[in-house]
Design a protein around this motif. Structure first.
Motif, PDB file in Angstrom:
ATOM      1  N   LEU A  43      -0.078   3.185   3.326  1.00 15.78           N
ATOM      2  CA  LEU A  43      -0.657   4.334   4.297  1.00 15.78           C
ATOM      3  C   LEU A  43      -0.093   3.931   5.706  1.00 15.78           C
ATOM      4  O   LEU A  43       0.305   4.903   6.667  1.00 15.78           O
ATOM      5  CB  LEU A  43      -2.066   4.607   4.369  1.00 15.78           C
ATOM      6  N   SER A  44       0.051   2.698   5.817  1.00 15.28           N
ATOM      7  CA  SER A  44       0.358   2.039   7.130  1.00 15.28           C
ATOM      8  C   SER A  44       1.839   2.869   7.622  1.00 15.28           C
ATOM      9  O   SER A  44       2.050   3.277   8.585  1.00 15.28           O
ATOM     10  CB  SER A  44       0.410   0.665   7.429  1.00 15.28           C
ATOM     11  N   ALA A  45       2.547   2.807   6.331  1.00 12.74           N
ATOM     12  CA  ALA A  45       4.220   3.088   6.505  1.00 12.74           C
ATOM     13  C   ALA A  45       4.193   4.777   6.669  1.00 12.74           C
ATOM     14  O   ALA A  45       4.822   4.979   7.514  1.00 12.74           O
ATOM     15  CB  ALA A  45       4.909   2.764   5.360  1.00 12.74           C
ATOM     16  N   PHE A  46       3.307   5.299   6.044  1.00 14.03           N
ATOM     17  CA  PHE A  46       3.249   6.769   5.864  1.00 14.03           C
ATOM     18  C   PHE A  46       2.922   7.265   7.216  1.00 14.03           C
ATOM     19  O   PHE A  46       3.379   8.477   7.827  1.00 14.03           O
ATOM     20  CB  PHE A  46       2.517   7.301   4.830  1.00 14.03           C
ATOM     21  N   LEU A  47       1.713   6.745   7.826  1.00 13.20           N
ATOM     22  CA  LEU A  47       1.378   7.248   9.236  1.00 13.20           C
ATOM     23  C   LEU A  47       1.704   6.483  10.416  1.00 13.20           C
ATOM     24  O   LEU A  47       1.602   6.919  11.708  1.00 13.20           O
ATOM     25  CB  LEU A  47      -0.122   7.014   9.210  1.00 13.20           C
ATOM     26  N   THR A  52      -4.412  -2.443  11.264  1.00 14.13           N
ATOM     27  CA  THR A  52      -5.926  -2.508  12.395  1.00 14.13           C
ATOM     28  C   THR A  52      -6.294  -0.977  12.389  1.00 14.13           C
ATOM     29  O   THR A  52      -7.552  -0.994  12.091  1.00 14.13           O
ATOM     30  CB  THR A  52      -5.665  -3.253  13.505  1.00 14.13           C
ATOM     31  N   PRO A  53      -5.735  -0.079  13.257  1.00 11.68           N
ATOM     32  CA  PRO A  53      -6.292   1.165  13.107  1.00 11.68           C
ATOM     33  C   PRO A  53      -6.459   1.815  11.830  1.00 11.68           C
ATOM     34  O   PRO A  53      -7.349   2.445  11.762  1.00 11.68           O
ATOM     35  CB  PRO A  53      -5.141   1.710  14.090  1.00 11.68           C
ATOM     36  N   LEU A  54      -5.681   1.477  10.982  1.00 14.28           N
ATOM     37  CA  LEU A  54      -5.816   2.020   9.517  1.00 14.28           C
ATOM     38  C   LEU A  54      -7.213   1.438   8.846  1.00 14.28           C
ATOM     39  O   LEU A  54      -7.996   2.340   8.564  1.00 14.28           O
ATOM     40  CB  LEU A  54      -4.799   1.764   8.581  1.00 14.28           C
ATOM     41  N   ARG A  55      -7.552   0.063   9.184  1.00 17.03           N
ATOM     42  CA  ARG A  55      -8.593  -0.397   8.567  1.00 17.03           C
ATOM     43  C   ARG A  55      -9.871   0.272   9.492  1.00 17.03           C
ATOM     44  O   ARG A  55     -10.879   0.467   8.686  1.00 17.03           O
ATOM     45  CB  ARG A  55      -8.668  -1.922   8.821  1.00 17.03           C
TER      46      ARG A  55
END
Length: 218
Positions: A43-47, A52-55
């Motif tokens: 998801l980090s790569a996709f977004l 940190t903001p993903l968590r």
């Protein structure tokens, strides 16, 4: 606190907020399906955001009911259930009937014009996402005329919790928010008839549940 530090915090909050909105839309659109694990690296790569903001986004969506954290599986997309559907709509029927009753009796010409415009947009909507967005806008605008700020806020939170269920219904062959169904409510609002507005609101919400139960049980 230095101005530079304040700017950094504001920027992080902005990134976190945008990430939350994008992740929520992935869930609501069905691109992340019910029960699907939220793999943070992917998801980090996709977004195109850091972990940190993903968590932070996942924590926010867990609080909203879109994500569940399992001890062994980690964060996964929440799977709608019949029991939760019935509980959400039992409460919504009580709160929204009260809000509709009071709002219809206090509606101003400005609010009436606003809800009429929203209904017209609803009739012309071509996607489930737009239809649900407009439905929420209609309810919030109309119920705000009640003057009951806390009541409106509680309804808004429940409406957000109900979105995954509504998408199951609106995304299928049935479209519950048609001009035919909104017209009676608009007539009650124009007449300032709170009792009729409340009755129609209850009927509409119960019909939504009736349409969703076969989908969830099937």
């Amino acid at each position: 606190m230095s101005e530079r530090h304040k700017v950094k915090i504001a920027k992080r909050q902005t990134v976190s907020g945008v990430t939350t909105e994008r992740l929520r839309e992935l869930i609501l659109s069905g691109r992340l399906g019910a029960g699907e694990p939220l793999r943070q690296d992917e998801l980090s790569a996709f977004l195109s955001v850091s972990r940190t903001p993903l968590r932070e986004a996942i924590i926010t969506l867990e609080a909203e009911g879109f994500v569940v954290n399992h001890p062994h599986r980690g964060a996964v997309v929440y799977k709608p259930t019949v029991d939760e559907l019935l509980e959400i709509y039992e409460i919504r029927i009580l709160l929204e009937a009260r809000a509709a009753h009071e709002a219809a009796e206090r509606v101003t010409p400005e609010v009436l014009r606003a809800v009429e415009g929203i209904v017209e947009e609803m009739n012309n909507a071509v996607s489930a996402s737009k239809l649900i967005e407009l439905n929420e806008s209609f309810r919030h605008t109309f119920y705000s005329a009640s003057g009951k700020r806390m009541l409106v806020e509680m309804i808004r939170n429940l409406t957000l919790r109900a979105e995954p269920y509504l998408r199951l219904l609106v995304g299928g062959p049935r479209r519950p928010f048609t001009k035919l169904e909104m017209a009676p409510l608009l007539d009650a609002i124009r007449a300032g008839d709170g009792k009729r507005a409340a009755t129609i609101t209850r009927k509409h919400l119960k019909k939504t549940v009736s349409g969703l139960l076969p989908i969830l049980k099937g």
